[in-house]
Motif scaffolding. Sequence first.
Motif, PDB file in Angstrom:
ATOM      1  N   GLU A 195       1.394  -1.137   0.097  1.00  0.00           N
ATOM      2  CA  GLU A 195      -0.284  -0.299  -0.519  1.00  0.00           C
ATOM      3  C   GLU A 195       0.669   1.091   0.018  1.00  0.00           C
ATOM      4  OE1 GLU A 195      -1.636   3.405   1.798  1.00  0.00           O
ATOM      5  OE2 GLU A 195      -0.678   2.544   3.153  1.00  0.00           O
ATOM      6  N   GLY A 196       1.731   1.289   0.660  1.00  0.00           N
ATOM      7  CA  GLY A 196       2.591   2.210   0.644  1.00  0.00           C
ATOM      8  C   GLY A 196       3.572   2.182  -0.438  1.00  0.00           C
ATOM      9  N   LEU A 197       4.017   1.431  -0.795  1.00  0.00           N
ATOM     10  CA  LEU A 197       4.542   1.642  -3.029  1.00  0.00           C
ATOM     11  C   LEU A 197       3.702   2.005  -3.368  1.00  0.00           C
ATOM     12  CD1 LEU A 197       7.076  -1.559  -2.467  1.00  0.00           C
ATOM     13  CD2 LEU A 197       8.067   0.998  -2.647  1.00  0.00           C
ATOM     14  N   THR A 198       2.405   1.603  -3.677  1.00  0.00           N
ATOM     15  CA  THR A 198       0.741   2.345  -4.402  1.00  0.00           C
ATOM     16  C   THR A 198       0.891   3.828  -4.495  1.00  0.00           C
ATOM     17  OG1 THR A 198       0.676  -0.348  -4.490  1.00  0.00           O
ATOM     18  CG2 THR A 198      -1.131   1.627  -5.250  1.00  0.00           C
ATOM     19  N   THR A 199       0.845   3.847  -3.199  1.00  0.00           N
ATOM     20  CA  THR A 199       0.111   5.034  -2.863  1.00  0.00           C
ATOM     21  C   THR A 199       1.332   5.925  -3.196  1.00  0.00           C
ATOM     22  OG1 THR A 199      -0.661   5.042  -1.360  1.00  0.00           O
ATOM     23  CG2 THR A 199       0.113   7.199  -1.416  1.00  0.00           C
ATOM     24  N   ALA A 200       2.857   5.638  -2.778  1.00  0.00           N
ATOM     25  CA  ALA A 200       4.177   6.586  -3.216  1.00  0.00           C
ATOM     26  C   ALA A 200       4.169   6.982  -4.265  1.00  0.00           C
ATOM     27  CB  ALA A 200       5.247   6.082  -2.713  1.00  0.00           C
ATOM     28  N   MET A 201       4.098   5.943  -5.254  1.00  0.00           N
ATOM     29  CA  MET A 201       3.825   5.294  -6.921  1.00  0.00           C
ATOM     30  C   MET A 201       3.087   6.341  -7.681  1.00  0.00           C
ATOM     31  SD  MET A 201       4.119   1.778  -9.396  1.00  0.00           S
ATOM     32  CE  MET A 201       2.093   1.802  -8.702  1.00  0.00           C
ATOM     33  N   GLY A 202       1.673   6.120  -7.252  1.00  0.00           N
ATOM     34  CA  GLY A 202       0.783   7.150  -7.725  1.00  0.00           C
ATOM     35  C   GLY A 202       1.306   8.404  -7.422  1.00  0.00           C
ATOM     36  N   GLU A 203       1.145   9.040  -6.408  1.00  0.00           N
ATOM     37  CA  GLU A 203       1.875  10.326  -6.327  1.00  0.00           C
ATOM     38  C   GLU A 203       3.275  10.827  -7.192  1.00  0.00           C
ATOM     39  OE1 GLU A 203       2.748  10.846  -2.353  1.00  0.00           O
ATOM     40  OE2 GLU A 203       0.247  10.602  -1.716  1.00  0.00           O
ATOM     41  N   VAL A 204       4.388  10.243  -7.199  1.00  0.00           N
ATOM     42  CA  VAL A 204       5.263  10.685  -7.721  1.00  0.00           C
ATOM     43  C   VAL A 204       4.915  10.946  -8.955  1.00  0.00           C
ATOM     44  CG1 VAL A 204       7.640   9.719  -8.790  1.00  0.00           C
ATOM     45  CG2 VAL A 204       7.128   9.673  -6.005  1.00  0.00           C
ATOM     46  N   ASN A 205       4.010   9.895 -10.104  1.00  0.00           N
ATOM     47  CA  ASN A 205       3.046   9.615 -10.931  1.00  0.00           C
ATOM     48  C   ASN A 205       2.702  11.147 -11.259  1.00  0.00           C
ATOM     49  OD1 ASN A 205       4.541   6.973 -11.709  1.00  0.00           O
ATOM     50  ND2 ASN A 205       3.270   5.729 -11.957  1.00  0.00           N
ATOM     51  N   ARG A 206       1.876  11.369 -10.531  1.00  0.00           N
ATOM     52  CA  ARG A 206       1.348  12.521 -10.931  1.00  0.00           C
ATOM     53  C   ARG A 206       2.245  14.234 -10.702  1.00  0.00           C
ATOM     54  NH1 ARG A 206      -4.008  13.679  -7.607  1.00  0.00           N
ATOM     55  NH2 ARG A 206      -3.850  15.221  -8.863  1.00  0.00           N
ATOM     56  N   ASP A 207       2.960  13.636 -10.352  1.00  0.00           N
ATOM     57  CA  ASP A 207       4.534  14.715  -9.707  1.00  0.00           C
ATOM     58  C   ASP A 207       5.084  14.771 -11.611  1.00  0.00           C
ATOM     59  OD1 ASP A 207       3.940  15.423  -7.553  1.00  0.00           O
ATOM     60  OD2 ASP A 207       5.244  14.614  -6.816  1.00  0.00           O
ATOM     61  N   LEU A 208       5.394  14.407 -11.549  1.00  0.00           N
ATOM     62  CA  LEU A 208       6.599  13.913 -13.028  1.00  0.00           C
ATOM     63  C   LEU A 208       5.050  13.756 -14.471  1.00  0.00           C
ATOM     64  CD1 LEU A 208       9.066  10.981 -11.846  1.00  0.00           C
ATOM     65  CD2 LEU A 208       9.261  13.618 -12.135  1.00  0.00           C
ATOM     66  N   ALA A 209       3.981  14.307 -14.391  1.00  0.00           N
ATOM     67  CA  ALA A 209       3.025  13.811 -15.210  1.00  0.00           C
ATOM     68  C   ALA A 209       3.583  14.319 -16.470  1.00  0.00           C
ATOM     69  CB  ALA A 209       1.666  14.265 -15.119  1.00  0.00           C
ATOM     70  N   LYS A 210       4.129  16.062 -16.571  1.00  0.00           N
ATOM     71  CA  LYS A 210       4.063  16.926 -17.749  1.00  0.00           C
ATOM     72  C   LYS A 210       6.002  16.144 -18.328  1.00  0.00           C
ATOM     73  CE  LYS A 210       2.559  21.522 -16.133  1.00  0.00           C
ATOM     74  NZ  LYS A 210       2.632  22.293 -15.624  1.00  0.00           N
ATOM     75  N   ARG A 211       6.428  15.977 -17.307  1.00  0.00           N
ATOM     76  CA  ARG A 211       7.736  15.198 -17.883  1.00  0.00           C
ATOM     77  C   ARG A 211       7.479  13.719 -18.616  1.00  0.00           C
ATOM     78  NH1 ARG A 211      12.555  16.542 -19.741  1.00  0.00           N
ATOM     79  NH2 ARG A 211      13.353  17.422 -17.901  1.00  0.00           N
ATOM     80  N   LYS A 212       6.412  13.263 -18.076  1.00  0.00           N
ATOM     81  CA  LYS A 212       5.762  12.027 -19.134  1.00  0.00           C
ATOM     82  C   LYS A 212       5.189  12.379 -20.521  1.00  0.00           C
ATOM     83  CE  LYS A 212       2.794   8.340 -18.831  1.00  0.00           C
ATOM     84  NZ  LYS A 212       2.177   7.229 -18.267  1.00  0.00           N
ATOM     85  N   THR A 213       4.874  13.767 -20.279  1.00  0.00           N
ATOM     86  CA  THR A 213       4.280  13.645 -22.071  1.00  0.00           C
ATOM     87  C   THR A 213       5.735  13.731 -23.067  1.00  0.00           C
ATOM     88  OG1 THR A 213       2.321  14.472 -20.312  1.00  0.00           O
ATOM     89  CG2 THR A 213       2.130  15.236 -22.481  1.00  0.00           C
ATOM     90  N   ALA A 214       6.023  14.558 -22.236  1.00  0.00           N
ATOM     91  CA  ALA A 214       7.027  15.848 -23.100  1.00  0.00           C
ATOM     92  C   ALA A 214       8.079  14.864 -23.677  1.00  0.00           C
ATOM     93  CB  ALA A 214       8.371  16.566 -22.342  1.00  0.00           C
ATOM     94  N   TRP A 215       8.386  13.671 -22.742  1.00  0.00           N
ATOM     95  CA  TRP A 215       8.976  12.589 -23.242  1.00  0.00           C
ATOM     96  C   TRP A 215       8.463  11.359 -24.273  1.00  0.00           C
ATOM     97  CZ3 TRP A 215      12.412  10.739 -18.092  1.00  0.00           C
ATOM     98  CH2 TRP A 215      13.442  11.234 -18.014  1.00  0.00           C
ATOM     99  N   GLN A 216       7.255  11.477 -23.739  1.00  0.00           N
ATOM    100  CA  GLN A 216       6.917  10.512 -24.617  1.00  0.00           C
ATOM    101  C   GLN A 216       6.099  11.188 -25.920  1.00  0.00           C
ATOM    102  OE1 GLN A 216       2.594   9.948 -22.432  1.00  0.00           O
ATOM    103  NE2 GLN A 216       3.064   7.874 -22.245  1.00  0.00           N
ATOM    104  N   ALA A 217       6.111  12.179 -26.064  1.00  0.00           N
ATOM    105  CA  ALA A 217       5.408  13.480 -27.347  1.00  0.00           C
ATOM    106  C   ALA A 217       7.645  13.274 -28.217  1.00  0.00           C
ATOM    107  CB  ALA A 217       5.539  14.742 -27.252  1.00  0.00           C
ATOM    108  N   ALA A 218       8.571  12.698 -27.596  1.00  0.00           N
ATOM    109  CA  ALA A 218       9.494  12.826 -28.261  1.00  0.00           C
ATOM    110  C   ALA A 218       9.794  11.390 -28.732  1.00  0.00           C
ATOM    111  CB  ALA A 218      10.454  13.091 -27.280  1.00  0.00           C
ATOM    112  N   GLY A 219       9.447  10.659 -28.696  1.00  0.00           N
ATOM    113  CA  GLY A 219       9.297   8.764 -29.233  1.00  0.00           C
ATOM    114  C   GLY A 219       9.509   7.890 -28.100  1.00  0.00           C
TER     115      GLY A 219
END
Length: 153
Positions: A46-70
Amino acid sequence: MSFSGKPTTLVDRAIPNDGFWPDLGVADFQTIYRLPAEYLEELLVEGLTTAMGEVNRDLAKRKTAWQAAGITSVENADPQLLPERGFYAAVYKRAVYCRAKAQLLQQFATVNRRAEAANLAKESPDTEAQFLSFSQQAVRLIQGRGRITAVLL
């Protein structure tokens, strides 16, 4: 071995991620960050899953930019597109594991509350703040920002 001297039973369980960021392992988390042996598998997951979700939200813009780069996966990215893919995967895991540890250490008092077992290193708000800071530093590094942001008002 945990803080209490009890042997830690490693939990061989993977926490699947979204396919872009790396999957996480409970045993890796336990080994690297030395969680108290008193934590049950469900609490760690539960602790890892929650932390993972929070970090994923924090990094959403970086993920989008990298996905746009392929880039479709950090760990398996083309080295021409993301030459530091191994570094970013490791830093991502640090962000999640430190955030999870910060959250889980604050729960220790509810897991094991014998007077002789009290250990300020496990329960201190300073310890939580330190690991949240480690997590945020890792997130900022992936975002391409430094440790400190200053804004001219």
